[in-house]
Scaffold this motif. Structure first.
Motif, PDB file in Angstrom:
ATOM      1  N   ALA A  53      15.979  -5.348 109.849  1.00  0.00           N
ATOM      2  CA  ALA A  53      15.301  -6.317 110.706  1.00  0.00           C
ATOM      3  C   ALA A  53      16.302  -6.991 111.642  1.00  0.00           C
ATOM      4  CB  ALA A  53      14.567  -7.356 109.871  1.00  0.00           C
ATOM      5  N   ALA A  54      17.475  -7.342 111.123  1.00  0.00           N
ATOM      6  CA  ALA A  54      18.497  -7.973 111.966  1.00  0.00           C
ATOM      7  C   ALA A  54      18.921  -7.028 113.086  1.00  0.00           C
ATOM      8  CB  ALA A  54      19.705  -8.380 111.126  1.00  0.00           C
ATOM      9  N   ILE A  55      19.181  -5.771 112.752  1.00  0.00           N
ATOM     10  CA  ILE A  55      19.583  -4.784 113.763  1.00  0.00           C
ATOM     11  C   ILE A  55      18.480  -4.588 114.805  1.00  0.00           C
ATOM     12  CG2 ILE A  55      20.076  -2.325 114.112  1.00  0.00           C
ATOM     13  CD1 ILE A  55      21.548  -2.445 111.363  1.00  0.00           C
ATOM     14  N   ARG A  56      17.233  -4.496 114.350  1.00  0.00           N
ATOM     15  CA  ARG A  56      16.103  -4.311 115.272  1.00  0.00           C
ATOM     16  C   ARG A  56      15.948  -5.505 116.199  1.00  0.00           C
ATOM     17  NH1 ARG A  56      11.620  -6.636 115.036  1.00  0.00           N
ATOM     18  NH2 ARG A  56      11.678  -7.052 112.783  1.00  0.00           N
ATOM     19  N   GLU A  57      15.992  -6.712 115.649  1.00  0.00           N
ATOM     20  CA  GLU A  57      15.825  -7.912 116.471  1.00  0.00           C
ATOM     21  C   GLU A  57      16.930  -8.034 117.515  1.00  0.00           C
ATOM     22  OE1 GLU A  57      13.515 -10.174 116.924  1.00  0.00           O
ATOM     23  OE2 GLU A  57      12.156  -9.485 115.374  1.00  0.00           O
ATOM     24  N   ILE A  58      18.149  -7.723 117.135  1.00  0.00           N
ATOM     25  CA  ILE A  58      19.268  -7.767 118.084  1.00  0.00           C
ATOM     26  C   ILE A  58      19.001  -6.794 119.230  1.00  0.00           C
ATOM     27  CG2 ILE A  58      21.711  -7.156 118.361  1.00  0.00           C
ATOM     28  CD1 ILE A  58      21.968  -8.211 115.352  1.00  0.00           C
ATOM     29  N   LYS A  59      18.591  -5.584 118.891  1.00  0.00           N
ATOM     30  CA  LYS A  59      18.302  -4.565 119.909  1.00  0.00           C
ATOM     31  C   LYS A  59      17.132  -4.994 120.796  1.00  0.00           C
ATOM     32  CE  LYS A  59      18.615  -0.371 121.708  1.00  0.00           C
ATOM     33  NZ  LYS A  59      19.764   0.044 122.511  1.00  0.00           N
ATOM     34  N   GLU A  60      16.043  -5.484 120.182  1.00  0.00           N
ATOM     35  CA  GLU A  60      14.871  -5.880 120.953  1.00  0.00           C
ATOM     36  C   GLU A  60      15.160  -7.049 121.888  1.00  0.00           C
ATOM     37  OE1 GLU A  60      11.380  -4.689 117.720  1.00  0.00           O
ATOM     38  OE2 GLU A  60      11.641  -6.796 118.275  1.00  0.00           O
ATOM     39  N   GLU A  61      15.893  -8.041 121.402  1.00  0.00           N
ATOM     40  CA  GLU A  61      16.131  -9.243 122.199  1.00  0.00           C
ATOM     41  C   GLU A  61      17.215  -9.069 123.243  1.00  0.00           C
ATOM     42  OE1 GLU A  61      16.762 -12.694 119.740  1.00  0.00           O
ATOM     43  OE2 GLU A  61      14.745 -12.582 118.882  1.00  0.00           O
ATOM     44  N   LEU A  92      27.679  -8.565 112.109  1.00  0.00           N
ATOM     45  CA  LEU A  92      27.598  -7.223 112.684  1.00  0.00           C
ATOM     46  C   LEU A  92      28.692  -7.014 113.726  1.00  0.00           C
ATOM     47  CD1 LEU A  92      24.412  -8.450 112.489  1.00  0.00           C
ATOM     48  CD2 LEU A  92      24.011  -6.049 112.850  1.00  0.00           C
ATOM     49  N   ARG A  93      28.977  -5.760 113.972  1.00  0.00           N
ATOM     50  CA  ARG A  93      29.936  -5.352 114.998  1.00  0.00           C
ATOM     51  C   ARG A  93      29.142  -4.709 116.137  1.00  0.00           C
ATOM     52  NH1 ARG A  93      33.800  -3.845 112.104  1.00  0.00           N
ATOM     53  NH2 ARG A  93      32.611  -2.303 110.989  1.00  0.00           N
ATOM     54  N   ALA A  94      29.420  -5.149 117.362  1.00  0.00           N
ATOM     55  CA  ALA A  94      28.753  -4.574 118.530  1.00  0.00           C
ATOM     56  C   ALA A  94      29.268  -3.162 118.761  1.00  0.00           C
ATOM     57  CB  ALA A  94      29.008  -5.419 119.769  1.00  0.00           C
ATOM     58  N   VAL A  95      28.359  -2.220 119.000  1.00  0.00           N
ATOM     59  CA  VAL A  95      28.754  -0.849 119.337  1.00  0.00           C
ATOM     60  C   VAL A  95      28.319  -0.494 120.759  1.00  0.00           C
ATOM     61  CG1 VAL A  95      28.891  -0.035 116.958  1.00  0.00           C
ATOM     62  CG2 VAL A  95      26.738   0.159 118.175  1.00  0.00           C
ATOM     63  N   SER A  96      27.740  -1.462 121.467  1.00  0.00           N
ATOM     64  CA  SER A  96      27.459  -1.326 122.897  1.00  0.00           C
ATOM     65  C   SER A  96      27.726  -2.685 123.530  1.00  0.00           C
ATOM     66  CB  SER A  96      26.012  -0.867 123.151  1.00  0.00           C
ATOM     67  OG  SER A  96      25.086  -1.855 122.748  1.00  0.00           O
ATOM     68  N   ASP A  97      27.775  -2.733 124.850  1.00  0.00           N
ATOM     69  CA  ASP A  97      28.099  -4.018 125.472  1.00  0.00           C
ATOM     70  C   ASP A  97      27.203  -4.414 126.640  1.00  0.00           C
ATOM     71  OD1 ASP A  97      29.013  -2.192 127.323  1.00  0.00           O
ATOM     72  OD2 ASP A  97      31.092  -2.831 127.246  1.00  0.00           O
ATOM     73  N   ALA A  98      26.267  -3.571 127.035  1.00  0.00           N
ATOM     74  CA  ALA A  98      25.378  -3.878 128.157  1.00  0.00           C
ATOM     75  C   ALA A  98      24.157  -4.644 127.664  1.00  0.00           C
ATOM     76  CB  ALA A  98      24.960  -2.598 128.872  1.00  0.00           C
ATOM     77  N   ILE A  99      24.069  -5.903 128.036  1.00  0.00           N
ATOM     78  CA  ILE A  99      22.970  -6.755 127.593  1.00  0.00           C
ATOM     79  C   ILE A  99      21.758  -6.563 128.495  1.00  0.00           C
ATOM     80  CG2 ILE A  99      22.213  -9.160 127.368  1.00  0.00           C
ATOM     81  CD1 ILE A  99      25.091  -9.840 126.532  1.00  0.00           C
ATOM     82  N   THR A 100      20.603  -6.408 127.848  1.00  0.00           N
ATOM     83  CA  THR A 100      19.313  -6.380 128.527  1.00  0.00           C
ATOM     84  C   THR A 100      18.461  -7.463 127.873  1.00  0.00           C
ATOM     85  OG1 THR A 100      19.497  -3.988 128.839  1.00  0.00           O
ATOM     86  CG2 THR A 100      17.317  -4.970 129.151  1.00  0.00           C
ATOM     87  N   VAL A 101      18.194  -8.539 128.588  1.00  0.00           N
ATOM     88  CA  VAL A 101      17.497  -9.692 128.024  1.00  0.00           C
ATOM     89  C   VAL A 101      15.997  -9.422 127.933  1.00  0.00           C
ATOM     90  CG1 VAL A 101      16.968 -12.148 128.339  1.00  0.00           C
ATOM     91  CG2 VAL A 101      19.233 -11.266 128.935  1.00  0.00           C
ATOM     92  N   GLN A 102      15.428  -9.685 126.763  1.00  0.00           N
ATOM     93  CA  GLN A 102      13.982  -9.620 126.591  1.00  0.00           C
ATOM     94  C   GLN A 102      13.422 -10.936 127.131  1.00  0.00           C
ATOM     95  OE1 GLN A 102      11.955 -10.850 123.133  1.00  0.00           O
ATOM     96  NE2 GLN A 102      11.053  -8.831 122.810  1.00  0.00           N
ATOM     97  N   THR A 103      12.865 -10.890 128.330  1.00  0.00           N
ATOM     98  CA  THR A 103      12.485 -12.118 129.041  1.00  0.00           C
ATOM     99  C   THR A 103      11.221 -12.791 128.504  1.00  0.00           C
ATOM    100  OG1 THR A 103      11.371 -10.792 130.723  1.00  0.00           O
ATOM    101  CG2 THR A 103      13.668 -11.438 131.163  1.00  0.00           C
ATOM    102  N   GLU A 104      10.438 -12.107 127.670  1.00  0.00           N
ATOM    103  CA  GLU A 104       9.262 -12.757 127.082  1.00  0.00           C
ATOM    104  C   GLU A 104       9.665 -13.884 126.138  1.00  0.00           C
ATOM    105  OE1 GLU A 104       6.403 -10.197 125.213  1.00  0.00           O
ATOM    106  OE2 GLU A 104       6.478  -8.773 126.865  1.00  0.00           O
ATOM    107  N   GLU A 105      10.740 -13.683 125.381  1.00  0.00           N
ATOM    108  CA  GLU A 105      11.167 -14.661 124.385  1.00  0.00           C
ATOM    109  C   GLU A 105      12.414 -15.445 124.773  1.00  0.00           C
ATOM    110  OE1 GLU A 105      11.622 -13.145 120.430  1.00  0.00           O
ATOM    111  OE2 GLU A 105       9.770 -11.995 120.516  1.00  0.00           O
ATOM    112  N   LEU A 106      13.235 -14.881 125.658  1.00  0.00           N
ATOM    113  CA  LEU A 106      14.547 -15.462 125.932  1.00  0.00           C
ATOM    114  C   LEU A 106      14.733 -15.878 127.379  1.00  0.00           C
ATOM    115  CD1 LEU A 106      16.837 -12.869 124.101  1.00  0.00           C
ATOM    116  CD2 LEU A 106      15.820 -14.939 123.150  1.00  0.00           C
TER     117      LEU A 106
END
Length: 165
Positions: A53-61, A92-106
């Motif tokens: 769930a933590a990994i999914r939420e990080i990816k989604e957000e 967690l350790r980041a394995v990518s660095d390009a942020i894509t903001v989920q604008t519905e929540e953030l």
């Protein structure tokens, strides 16, 4: 009571650290953390473990891919004497660095230095606590452990202090 979740809420959050030792933080558009820097987090869905769930939420957000390092701790409380609100916090350790903001929540998401977060008035209390706790002691996971057939687990992870951390 939240009809969708009932009276017991289980969530997961992730403190994601990149190679520059910056922390991945978000500013939510809602709730008690609205406009504050906080950890990416959300509710556990059926069929997933807390760490998934933590990994999914990080990816989604945020669009960031991350891998679990270990379990940091647990936040637990009761809201209005009726809702058990629980959140597992993972390192967690980041394995990518390009942020894509989920604008519905953030409003936004960013990798920020600890010094920037310490100085920012919009840093949440939990993040301030984590900043004071760094360097972290965490529980590593054992992915090869399963208690056996009678239980019917399809996924199983044990986070345990094995003396190596």
């Amino acid at each position: 009571m939240d009809k969708k979740r009932g009276n017991v809420w289980i969530a997961a959050a992730g403190l994601v650290v990149n190679e520059a030792d910056e922390w991945l933080v978000v500013k939510k558009k809602y709730g008690g953390l609205k406009g504050k820097w906080s950890l990416p987090a959300g509710f556990v869905q059926p069929g997933e473990t807390l760490d998934e769930a933590a990994i999914r939420e990080i990816k989604e957000e945020t669009g960031i891919d991350a891998e679990i390092v270990g379990f940091l701790g647990m936040r637990t409380g009761v809201i209005r004497n009726e809702i058990s609100d629980n959140m597992a916090i993972f390192l967690l350790r980041a394995v990518s660095d390009a942020i894509t903001v989920q604008t519905e929540e953030l409003f936004t998401a960013a990798f920020l230095s600890k010094q920037t977060l310490e100085k920012d008035a919009h840093t949440s209390r939990l993040l301030r606590y984590l900043l004071q706790s760094d360097p972290f002691h965490y529980l590593p996971f054992n992915d090869g452990m399963n208690p056996g057939e009678p239980f019917g687990y399809t996924k199983y992870r044990l986070y345990f202090n094995n003396g190596k951390n």
